[in-house]
Design an enzyme around this catalytic site. Sequence first.
Site, short mmCIF file in Angstrom:
data_model
loop_
_atom_site.label_atom_id
_atom_site.label_comp_id
_atom_site.label_asym_id
_atom_site.label_seq_id
_atom_site.Cartn_x
_atom_site.Cartn_y
_atom_site.Cartn_z
N LYS A 187 -66.93 -36.79 -56.21
CA LYS A 187 -65.80 -36.10 -55.63
C LYS A 187 -64.83 -37.09 -54.94
O LYS A 187 -63.65 -37.13 -55.25
CB LYS A 187 -66.35 -35.12 -54.58
CG LYS A 187 -65.48 -34.01 -54.25
CD LYS A 187 -66.31 -32.84 -53.69
CE LYS A 187 -67.57 -33.26 -52.93
NZ LYS A 187 -67.38 -33.13 -51.49
N THR A 188 -65.38 -37.83 -54.03
CA THR A 188 -64.56 -38.80 -53.30
C THR A 188 -63.98 -39.82 -54.25
O THR A 188 -62.83 -40.24 -54.13
CB THR A 188 -65.41 -39.51 -52.24
OG1 THR A 188 -66.16 -38.54 -51.54
CG2 THR A 188 -64.53 -40.27 -51.27
N ASP A 215 -59.72 -32.81 -49.54
CA ASP A 215 -61.15 -32.97 -49.78
C ASP A 215 -61.90 -31.84 -49.06
O ASP A 215 -61.39 -31.28 -48.10
CB ASP A 215 -61.59 -34.34 -49.23
CG ASP A 215 -62.95 -34.73 -49.78
OD1 ASP A 215 -63.42 -34.07 -50.73
OD2 ASP A 215 -63.52 -35.72 -49.28
N GLU A 216 -63.07 -31.51 -49.54
CA GLU A 216 -63.89 -30.47 -48.89
C GLU A 216 -63.12 -29.16 -48.74
O GLU A 216 -63.12 -28.54 -47.69
CB GLU A 216 -64.37 -30.95 -47.51
CG GLU A 216 -64.97 -32.34 -47.48
CD GLU A 216 -66.34 -32.42 -48.14
OE1 GLU A 216 -66.82 -31.38 -48.64
OE2 GLU A 216 -66.92 -33.52 -48.16
N GLN A 223 -71.42 -26.32 -50.42
CA GLN A 223 -71.38 -27.20 -49.26
C GLN A 223 -70.47 -26.67 -48.16
O GLN A 223 -69.98 -27.42 -47.32
CB GLN A 223 -70.93 -28.60 -49.68
CG GLN A 223 -71.96 -29.28 -50.59
CD GLN A 223 -71.57 -30.70 -50.93
OE1 GLN A 223 -71.51 -31.55 -50.05
NE2 GLN A 223 -71.30 -30.94 -52.19
N ARG A 247 -77.37 -36.22 -49.53
CA ARG A 247 -76.74 -37.48 -49.08
C ARG A 247 -77.54 -38.69 -49.55
O ARG A 247 -77.06 -39.81 -49.54
CB ARG A 247 -76.65 -37.55 -47.55
CG ARG A 247 -75.82 -36.47 -46.86
CD ARG A 247 -74.48 -36.34 -47.43
NE ARG A 247 -74.45 -35.28 -48.41
CZ ARG A 247 -73.47 -35.11 -49.28
NH1 ARG A 247 -72.43 -35.92 -49.28
NH2 ARG A 247 -73.51 -34.14 -50.17
#
Length: 679
Positions: free
Chosen positions: A31-32, A216-217, A247, A603
């Site tokens: 994603k990042t 993001d998010e 998430q 993570r």
Amino acid sequence: MKLSHLNPPQREAVLTTDGPLLVLAGAGSGKTRVITHRIAHLLEKKVQARSILAVTFTNKAASEMKERVLQLAGQKALGVTLCTFHAFGAEVLREHLSKLGWPKKFAIVDTGDQLALIRRAMKDRKIDDRAFDARKVLTIISRAKNSGVDPQPKPEGQGDDYDLVAHLVFPLYQLALKAQGAVDFDDLLVFPSRLFTEFPKVKQAYAARFRYVMVDEYQDTNRAQLDLLVHLAGEHQNVCVVGDDDQCIYSWRGAEVRNILDFERHFPGGKEIRLEQNYRSTPVILDAANAVIEKNPERRAKRMWTDTLGGARIRSVCAPSEEEEARFVAQEIKKAIAEGFPPDEIAVLYRVNGLSRAVEENLRELGVYYEVIGGSEFFDRREVKDVIAYFRVIANPKDEISLLRIVNVPSRGIGDVTMERLTAWALKHEVPLWEGLTRASEIEELPQGAAEKVGEFVALVERYRKRFTKGKLAEVTRELLAEIDFAQVARANAPSIASGDRKVKAVSQVIESLEAYEKKEGPKASLLTYLNRLALDMKSEEDEPEHQRGRVTLMSLHGSKGLEWRVVFMMGLEEDLLPHSGMQGEPANPPEERRLCYVGMTRARERLVLTRSATRIKRGKELPRTPSRFLADLPEDLVDVLDLGAVPVGPPSAKELNFFDALRAKLKAGKDSEPPKPT
DNA sequence: CCGTGGTAATTTTTT
DNA sequence: ATTACCACGG
């Protein structure tokens, strides 16, 4: 920049630069990476860096992303605006807040101030602040602001009266903020939206500048954030949002998963790209995480997969006490470093910030460098708050909460009675409290002695206000603190030498943080901007230490979203802790706790260790703990279970029995007998 | 108006 | 266990 190390959907997301784009990206799917590469790609296409805006949720995520974009695109990435929603809002308001009737220079109040304002408003409304918890009232007000409505009472005696209290208190609260030229965190999101609505030209200027917007998010955006985004991207529609409904962990802050599900409605004609291949974790970790999240009823069917093989089994460790849990974690970290894992590839995650303490102590003993993110115990210290309050009053005399806090710190003979009279006078004449102080000698109700003391205080503040405008912030602060004998008074009030030392040290840390800020900011450093920056990112500025790289990270599960490490420890896998039991009154949110657990597990790239303790000390009492339900959801063949030794839980010890016997004897004998002394 | 000693309350997560 | 807040005496 090379596109070759992106998989096809990732590449498509990077190359789709125009029009609305929704990237549904599961944990570890890059994603990042999509966002950072997208920014780099835009820059390569000769899009001006200043036209690009990327927003994240936490400061940590923003700084991480900044670093990665810098690596990818080089110096020209510096012009990209990459920050949190709140920081962006603050930036907009810095330019335009006066259009909404606020002073040009505004302060951002922290939660403590918010509560103080709420309490005062409750008092004004004659609401017993003991019958109603100001925190809850604030939560209701905050939620209302973030969903774009004023707090309303429940229609027909439904539920409790908190909604009514919030409804009554809200106008006073907002007025008080305005009176002292301040905004709260929620205003940082809500006001820009209002500004854009009321001043289309301002909106157009921002929309024209930021031609490419990325979020993001996205699953954690609330209504206010969505509004802001619609305003910003409404014209050009070049908006790319990235998120994962599994998430969503900020619903307590008004996050609406619906935003991600309704993306098409808000930004019609867009493209949707799904990323389901996980590149981060070993299949062992991924399967375990999937097993946990699959138990959630409401979720879009999605299963992350990976084409890698193997991986170490997850370890589930039970310690007899929280102390030993922490020691175990610290020792395992040390071992992992010895094995060759760099410290900055190791993290310790927990549900509540309080769990970091024990680990910190043990890591220090073992000589392992670490960094604690979040959990600002430092700024909660009384002395630190006092110094900050001095800054606030000096930077903004209208800050009444801070003024009341320090007007008699250290004691200078200005007590409650004097302040009551001054407040009443200011209210009668409809002027700020500070003006009352400056004109204390004119006020008849005030005895001469009191007026003189107030005069001295005013003189002190004004003298330093002048001095603080000329730079040298840290230096002037030192002189101010010396003049009011801050250190000496702190020591005198401390119960022990050590505690006094801690207080003095905390204060000097504030000065160091101010000094670091001054160094970084150069000549345009000012107290107000320092304070506002502190409000947005409650970590003290530090001089970069030599070992800035190479430190183990300790942070909350919430803070960890969007980050990754080779080795992850998750602590406190116990019922009531993870899943956390909601505050009394507010119901817990089991699905969200599960997502939180999922976020934490995903993570980890290579190793995941889940720890818990069989007992925990709460309110001075040791209580037995039950293992988290999430542990039971892990497939057995993926987990090694380790018990560090059972603790004898059973009948009370002889010592305890003695104590209760003595107590009983005492009650029977009456008040004249000696109270028993247990040890 | 200040300091003292006793009693009550304290525990999510971030900006 | 620790801290915040209150009532009381100086």
